[in-house]
Design a protein around this motif. Sequence first.
Motif, PDB file in Angstrom:
ATOM      1  N   GLU A 168       0.871  -1.169   0.000  1.00 14.06           N
ATOM      2  CA  GLU A 168       0.000   0.000   0.000  1.00 14.06           C
ATOM      3  C   GLU A 168       0.915   1.229   0.000  1.00 14.06           C
ATOM      4  O   GLU A 168       1.345   1.694   1.047  1.00 14.06           O
ATOM      5  CB  GLU A 168      -0.915  -0.012   1.213  1.00 14.06           C
ATOM      6  N   GLU A 169       1.218   1.707  -1.202  1.00 15.18           N
ATOM      7  CA  GLU A 169       2.169   2.812  -1.357  1.00 15.18           C
ATOM      8  C   GLU A 169       1.746   4.059  -0.591  1.00 15.18           C
ATOM      9  O   GLU A 169       2.598   4.783  -0.081  1.00 15.18           O
ATOM     10  CB  GLU A 169       2.361   3.149  -2.832  1.00 15.18           C
ATOM     11  N   ASP A 170       0.435   4.313  -0.520  1.00  9.76           N
ATOM     12  CA  ASP A 170      -0.024   5.522   0.172  1.00  9.76           C
ATOM     13  C   ASP A 170       0.235   5.462   1.675  1.00  9.76           C
ATOM     14  O   ASP A 170       0.289   6.495   2.339  1.00  9.76           O
ATOM     15  CB  ASP A 170      -1.498   5.793  -0.113  1.00  9.76           C
ATOM     16  N   LYS A 171       0.441   4.278   2.225  1.00  7.92           N
ATOM     17  CA  LYS A 171       0.772   4.132   3.644  1.00  7.92           C
ATOM     18  C   LYS A 171       2.274   4.240   3.904  1.00  7.92           C
ATOM     19  O   LYS A 171       2.690   4.570   4.999  1.00  7.92           O
ATOM     20  CB  LYS A 171       0.313   2.772   4.169  1.00  7.92           C
ATOM     21  N   CYS A 172       3.090   3.923   2.905  1.00 11.41           N
ATOM     22  CA  CYS A 172       4.540   3.839   3.074  1.00 11.41           C
ATOM     23  C   CYS A 172       5.122   5.187   3.496  1.00 11.41           C
ATOM     24  O   CYS A 172       4.842   6.221   2.893  1.00 11.41           O
ATOM     25  CB  CYS A 172       5.208   3.370   1.786  1.00 11.41           C
ATOM     26  N   CYS A 173       5.957   5.154   4.553  1.00  2.69           N
ATOM     27  CA  CYS A 173       6.587   6.384   5.034  1.00  2.69           C
ATOM     28  C   CYS A 173       8.067   6.455   4.650  1.00  2.69           C
ATOM     29  O   CYS A 173       8.768   7.387   5.034  1.00  2.69           O
ATOM     30  CB  CYS A 173       6.419   6.507   6.542  1.00  2.69           C
ATOM     31  N   GLY A 174       8.538   5.461   3.906  1.00  2.00           N
ATOM     32  CA  GLY A 174       9.913   5.490   3.411  1.00  2.00           C
ATOM     33  C   GLY A 174      10.974   5.179   4.450  1.00  2.00           C
ATOM     34  O   GLY A 174      12.124   5.569   4.285  1.00  2.00           O
ATOM     35  N   ASP A 217      12.732  -2.768  -2.496  1.00  2.00           N
ATOM     36  CA  ASP A 217      13.651  -1.669  -2.772  1.00  2.00           C
ATOM     37  C   ASP A 217      12.883  -0.383  -2.501  1.00  2.00           C
ATOM     38  O   ASP A 217      11.707  -0.424  -2.112  1.00  2.00           O
ATOM     39  CB  ASP A 217      14.144  -1.730  -4.223  1.00  2.00           C
ATOM     40  N   GLN A 218      13.525   0.750  -2.705  1.00  2.00           N
ATOM     41  CA  GLN A 218      12.880   2.042  -2.522  1.00  2.00           C
ATOM     42  C   GLN A 218      13.105   2.910  -3.744  1.00  2.00           C
ATOM     43  O   GLN A 218      14.178   2.852  -4.359  1.00  2.00           O
ATOM     44  CB  GLN A 218      13.460   2.764  -1.294  1.00  2.00           C
ATOM     45  N   ARG A 219      12.096   3.731  -4.063  1.00  2.00           N
ATOM     46  CA  ARG A 219      12.238   4.688  -5.158  1.00  2.00           C
ATOM     47  C   ARG A 219      13.232   5.764  -4.750  1.00  2.00           C
ATOM     48  O   ARG A 219      13.222   6.225  -3.605  1.00  2.00           O
ATOM     49  CB  ARG A 219      10.895   5.339  -5.492  1.00  2.00           C
ATOM     50  N   ASP A 220      14.080   6.149  -5.685  1.00  2.00           N
ATOM     51  CA  ASP A 220      15.100   7.161  -5.397  1.00  2.00           C
ATOM     52  C   ASP A 220      14.487   8.519  -5.052  1.00  2.00           C
ATOM     53  O   ASP A 220      14.978   9.222  -4.171  1.00  2.00           O
ATOM     54  CB  ASP A 220      16.039   7.329  -6.589  1.00  2.00           C
ATOM     55  N   GLU A 221      13.413   8.887  -5.731  1.00  2.00           N
ATOM     56  CA  GLU A 221      12.882  10.241  -5.569  1.00  2.00           C
ATOM     57  C   GLU A 221      12.164  10.491  -4.245  1.00  2.00           C
ATOM     58  O   GLU A 221      12.168  11.606  -3.736  1.00  2.00           O
ATOM     59  CB  GLU A 221      11.968  10.622  -6.742  1.00  2.00           C
ATOM     60  N   ASP A 222      11.539   9.463  -3.657  1.00  2.00           N
ATOM     61  CA  ASP A 222      10.781   9.713  -2.427  1.00  2.00           C
ATOM     62  C   ASP A 222      10.901   8.611  -1.376  1.00  2.00           C
ATOM     63  O   ASP A 222      10.319   8.715  -0.300  1.00  2.00           O
ATOM     64  CB  ASP A 222       9.301   9.954  -2.751  1.00  2.00           C
ATOM     65  N   GLY A 223      11.641   7.546  -1.654  1.00  2.00           N
ATOM     66  CA  GLY A 223      11.852   6.495  -0.668  1.00  2.00           C
ATOM     67  C   GLY A 223      10.719   5.505  -0.518  1.00  2.00           C
ATOM     68  O   GLY A 223      10.786   4.618   0.335  1.00  2.00           O
ATOM     69  N   VAL A 262       8.426   2.338  -0.972  1.00  2.00           N
ATOM     70  CA  VAL A 262       8.778   0.938  -1.232  1.00  2.00           C
ATOM     71  C   VAL A 262       8.441   0.516  -2.661  1.00  2.00           C
ATOM     72  O   VAL A 262       7.441   0.948  -3.233  1.00  2.00           O
ATOM     73  CB  VAL A 262       8.078   0.007  -0.211  1.00  2.00           C
ATOM     74  N   VAL A 263       9.312  -0.318  -3.214  1.00  2.00           N
ATOM     75  CA  VAL A 263       9.115  -0.918  -4.525  1.00  2.00           C
ATOM     76  C   VAL A 263       9.193  -2.429  -4.328  1.00  2.00           C
ATOM     77  O   VAL A 263      10.139  -2.926  -3.711  1.00  2.00           O
ATOM     78  CB  VAL A 263      10.207  -0.473  -5.522  1.00  2.00           C
ATOM     79  N   LEU A 264       8.214  -3.132  -4.820  1.00  2.00           N
ATOM     80  CA  LEU A 264       8.182  -4.592  -4.705  1.00  2.00           C
ATOM     81  C   LEU A 264       8.917  -5.199  -5.891  1.00  2.00           C
ATOM     82  O   LEU A 264       8.488  -5.068  -7.033  1.00  2.00           O
ATOM     83  CB  LEU A 264       6.729  -5.073  -4.665  1.00  2.00           C
ATOM     84  N   ALA A 300       6.430  -7.245   9.377  1.00  2.00           N
ATOM     85  CA  ALA A 300       6.265  -7.021  10.813  1.00  2.00           C
ATOM     86  C   ALA A 300       6.962  -5.754  11.289  1.00  2.00           C
ATOM     87  O   ALA A 300       6.459  -5.070  12.184  1.00  2.00           O
ATOM     88  CB  ALA A 300       6.773  -8.223  11.594  1.00  2.00           C
ATOM     89  N   VAL A 301       8.119  -5.427  10.714  1.00  2.00           N
ATOM     90  CA  VAL A 301       8.866  -4.254  11.178  1.00  2.00           C
ATOM     91  C   VAL A 301       8.483  -2.963  10.460  1.00  2.00           C
ATOM     92  O   VAL A 301       8.947  -1.894  10.843  1.00  2.00           O
ATOM     93  CB  VAL A 301      10.402  -4.461  11.082  1.00  2.00           C
ATOM     94  N   CYS A 302       7.639  -3.051   9.452  1.00  2.00           N
ATOM     95  CA  CYS A 302       7.218  -1.849   8.725  1.00  2.00           C
ATOM     96  C   CYS A 302       6.438  -0.927   9.668  1.00  2.00           C
ATOM     97  O   CYS A 302       5.370  -1.298  10.152  1.00  2.00           O
ATOM     98  CB  CYS A 302       6.351  -2.227   7.529  1.00  2.00           C
ATOM     99  N   PRO A 303       6.959   0.275   9.938  1.00  2.00           N
ATOM    100  CA  PRO A 303       6.281   1.162  10.881  1.00  2.00           C
ATOM    101  C   PRO A 303       4.926   1.671  10.380  1.00  2.00           C
ATOM    102  O   PRO A 303       4.091   2.089  11.183  1.00  2.00           O
ATOM    103  CB  PRO A 303       7.272   2.310  11.072  1.00  2.00           C
ATOM    104  N   ALA A 304       4.704   1.635   9.084  1.00  2.00           N
ATOM    105  CA  ALA A 304       3.450   2.135   8.531  1.00  2.00           C
ATOM    106  C   ALA A 304       2.476   1.013   8.171  1.00  2.00           C
ATOM    107  O   ALA A 304       1.382   1.290   7.693  1.00  2.00           O
ATOM    108  CB  ALA A 304       3.743   2.971   7.297  1.00  2.00           C
ATOM    109  N   ALA A 305       2.861  -0.236   8.392  1.00  2.00           N
ATOM    110  CA  ALA A 305       2.033  -1.394   8.032  1.00  2.00           C
ATOM    111  C   ALA A 305       1.615  -1.342   6.559  1.00  2.00           C
ATOM    112  O   ALA A 305       0.472  -1.602   6.217  1.00  2.00           O
ATOM    113  CB  ALA A 305       0.824  -1.498   8.953  1.00  2.00           C
ATOM    114  N   ALA A 306       2.569  -0.999   5.701  1.00  2.00           N
ATOM    115  CA  ALA A 306       2.291  -0.847   4.273  1.00  2.00           C
ATOM    116  C   ALA A 306       2.460  -2.149   3.493  1.00  2.00           C
ATOM    117  O   ALA A 306       2.153  -2.203   2.303  1.00  2.00           O
ATOM    118  CB  ALA A 306       3.207   0.220   3.675  1.00  2.00           C
ATOM    119  N   ILE A 307       2.955  -3.200   4.144  1.00  2.00           N
ATOM    120  CA  ILE A 307       3.202  -4.470   3.480  1.00  2.00           C
ATOM    121  C   ILE A 307       2.208  -5.518   3.980  1.00  2.00           C
ATOM    122  O   ILE A 307       2.105  -5.754   5.175  1.00  2.00           O
ATOM    123  CB  ILE A 307       4.638  -4.968   3.744  1.00  2.00           C
ATOM    124  N   GLU A 308       1.503  -6.127   3.042  1.00  2.00           N
ATOM    125  CA  GLU A 308       0.562  -7.201   3.379  1.00  2.00           C
ATOM    126  C   GLU A 308       1.088  -8.501   2.797  1.00  2.00           C
ATOM    127  O   GLU A 308       1.484  -8.549   1.633  1.00  2.00           O
ATOM    128  CB  GLU A 308      -0.817  -6.927   2.804  1.00  2.00           C
TER     129      GLU A 308
END
Length: 64
Positions: free
Chosen positions: A6-12, A25-31, A33-35, A53-61
Motif C-alpha cells: 500500500e504505497e499511500d501508507k509507506c513512510c519510506g 527496494d525504494q524509489r530514489d525520488e521519495d523512498g 517501497v518498490v516490490l 512485521a517491522v514496517c512502521p506504517a504497516a504498508a506491506i501485506e
Amino acid sequence: MKIAIEEDKCCGAGQCVLVSPEVFDQRDEDGIVVLLEPNPPQEQYATVREAAAVCPAAAIEVHE
C-alpha cells in the motif's frame, strides 16, 4: 505467498529493504517501497514476514 504494497501508507523508513533486499527496494525520488518480487521463493518467506512485521506504517501485506 503473495505480497501486496500500500504505497499511500509507506513512510519510506526502509526497514523492509534492510531486512529483505531481494524482495524490496525504494524509489530514489521519495523512498517509497518498490516490490521487486511479488511471489518470492519459499526460502525468502521468513524475511518477507519479518519485513512486514517491522514496517512502521504497516504498508506491506503478506498473503499465504
